[in-house]
Design a protein around this motif. Structure first.
Motif, mmCIF file in Angstrom:
data_model
loop_
_atom_site.group_PDB
_atom_site.id
_atom_site.type_symbol
_atom_site.label_atom_id
_atom_site.label_comp_id
_atom_site.label_asym_id
_atom_site.label_seq_id
_atom_site.Cartn_x
_atom_site.Cartn_y
_atom_site.Cartn_z
ATOM 1 N N GLY A 92 0.612 -1.439 0.053
ATOM 2 C CA GLY A 92 -0.129 -0.017 -0.054
ATOM 3 C C GLY A 92 0.821 1.339 -0.148
ATOM 4 O O GLY A 92 0.188 2.240 0.089
ATOM 5 N N LYS A 93 2.056 1.043 -0.070
ATOM 6 C CA LYS A 93 2.989 2.231 -0.015
ATOM 7 C C LYS A 93 3.698 2.465 -1.497
ATOM 8 O O LYS A 93 4.095 1.475 -1.858
ATOM 9 C CB LYS A 93 3.951 2.236 1.171
ATOM 10 N N THR A 94 3.808 3.481 -1.919
ATOM 11 C CA THR A 94 4.464 3.940 -3.167
ATOM 12 C C THR A 94 6.138 3.938 -2.604
ATOM 13 O O THR A 94 6.660 4.813 -1.852
ATOM 14 C CB THR A 94 4.142 5.031 -3.737
ATOM 15 N N VAL A 95 6.756 2.906 -3.469
ATOM 16 C CA VAL A 95 8.303 2.965 -3.149
ATOM 17 C C VAL A 95 9.230 3.517 -4.422
ATOM 18 O O VAL A 95 10.108 3.844 -4.041
ATOM 19 C CB VAL A 95 8.754 1.525 -2.856
ATOM 20 N N TYR A 96 8.480 3.755 -5.283
ATOM 21 C CA TYR A 96 9.229 4.050 -6.563
ATOM 22 C C TYR A 96 8.396 4.731 -7.670
ATOM 23 O O TYR A 96 7.203 3.952 -7.824
ATOM 24 C CB TYR A 96 10.259 3.022 -7.088
ATOM 25 N N GLU A 97 8.531 5.752 -8.443
ATOM 26 C CA GLU A 97 7.527 6.343 -9.335
ATOM 27 C C GLU A 97 8.554 7.004 -10.396
ATOM 28 O O GLU A 97 9.464 7.683 -9.993
ATOM 29 C CB GLU A 97 6.473 7.298 -8.696
ATOM 30 N N VAL A 98 7.905 6.911 -11.501
ATOM 31 C CA VAL A 98 8.763 7.584 -12.609
ATOM 32 C C VAL A 98 7.509 7.901 -13.577
ATOM 33 O O VAL A 98 6.542 7.311 -13.792
ATOM 34 C CB VAL A 98 9.608 6.621 -13.440
ATOM 35 N N SER A 99 7.787 9.072 -14.154
ATOM 36 C CA SER A 99 6.777 9.573 -15.164
ATOM 37 C C SER A 99 7.348 9.925 -16.483
ATOM 38 O O SER A 99 8.582 10.410 -16.314
ATOM 39 C CB SER A 99 5.912 10.841 -14.524
ATOM 40 N N THR A 100 6.789 10.083 -17.525
ATOM 41 C CA THR A 100 7.250 10.705 -18.914
ATOM 42 C C THR A 100 5.936 11.339 -19.419
ATOM 43 O O THR A 100 4.970 10.960 -19.288
ATOM 44 C CB THR A 100 7.892 9.494 -19.829
ATOM 45 N N TYR A 101 6.460 12.150 -20.278
ATOM 46 C CA TYR A 101 5.543 12.973 -21.201
ATOM 47 C C TYR A 101 5.459 12.367 -22.527
ATOM 48 O O TYR A 101 6.608 12.339 -23.308
ATOM 49 C CB TYR A 101 5.718 14.470 -21.145
ATOM 50 N N LEU A 102 4.237 12.092 -22.971
ATOM 51 C CA LEU A 102 4.073 11.647 -24.563
ATOM 52 C C LEU A 102 3.410 12.558 -25.197
ATOM 53 O O LEU A 102 2.180 13.091 -25.164
ATOM 54 C CB LEU A 102 3.308 10.274 -24.406
ATOM 55 N N GLY A 103 4.024 13.306 -26.207
ATOM 56 C CA GLY A 103 3.667 14.496 -27.120
ATOM 57 C C GLY A 103 3.305 14.021 -28.282
ATOM 58 O O GLY A 103 3.357 12.803 -28.659
#
Length: 107
Positions: A92-103
């Motif tokens: 239930g806890k976020t341990v890692y997060e990655v985002s990217t933008y798709l244009g």
């Protein structure tokens, strides 16, 4: 001898535990990056990236780690792009997060 042996065993145990945790974190990072790259590849092919809950690519035995894939449209200076996010969640806890933008694809 009675003092040295427990100390050596404790050092060995702690080293083994740290190494195991390092391998686990590395596997989570590899999974998150693999999901990001799959999403970018699907988007470049003209499809929408996969969303929802996914399991590990590399280790099916990791029951405690779930990967939440989300895609949300956002507007930047009048241009609509997508933000693709992959979160690794353990207990239930976020341990890692990655985002990217798709244009929009370049012409």
């Amino acid at each position: 001898m009675l003092i040295i042996l427990p100390v050596m065993l404790q050092i060995f145990f702690l080293s083994t535990q740290n190494l195991e945790m390092s391998y686990h974190r590395d596997q989570i990072e590899q999974d998150v990056i693999a999901f990001i790259e799959e999403g970018k590849s699907a988007y470049d092919s003209g499809n929408m990236p996969k969303v929802g809950v996914a399991k590990s690519h590399f280790s099916p035995s990791t029951i405690s780690t779930e990967y939440i894939l989300t895609e949300e449209p956002i507007e930047v200076n009048g241009i609509f792009i997508s933000r693709y996010t992959v979160q690794a969640v353990e207990f239930g806890k976020t341990v890692y997060e990655v985002s990217t933008y798709l244009g929009a694809p370049l012409e």
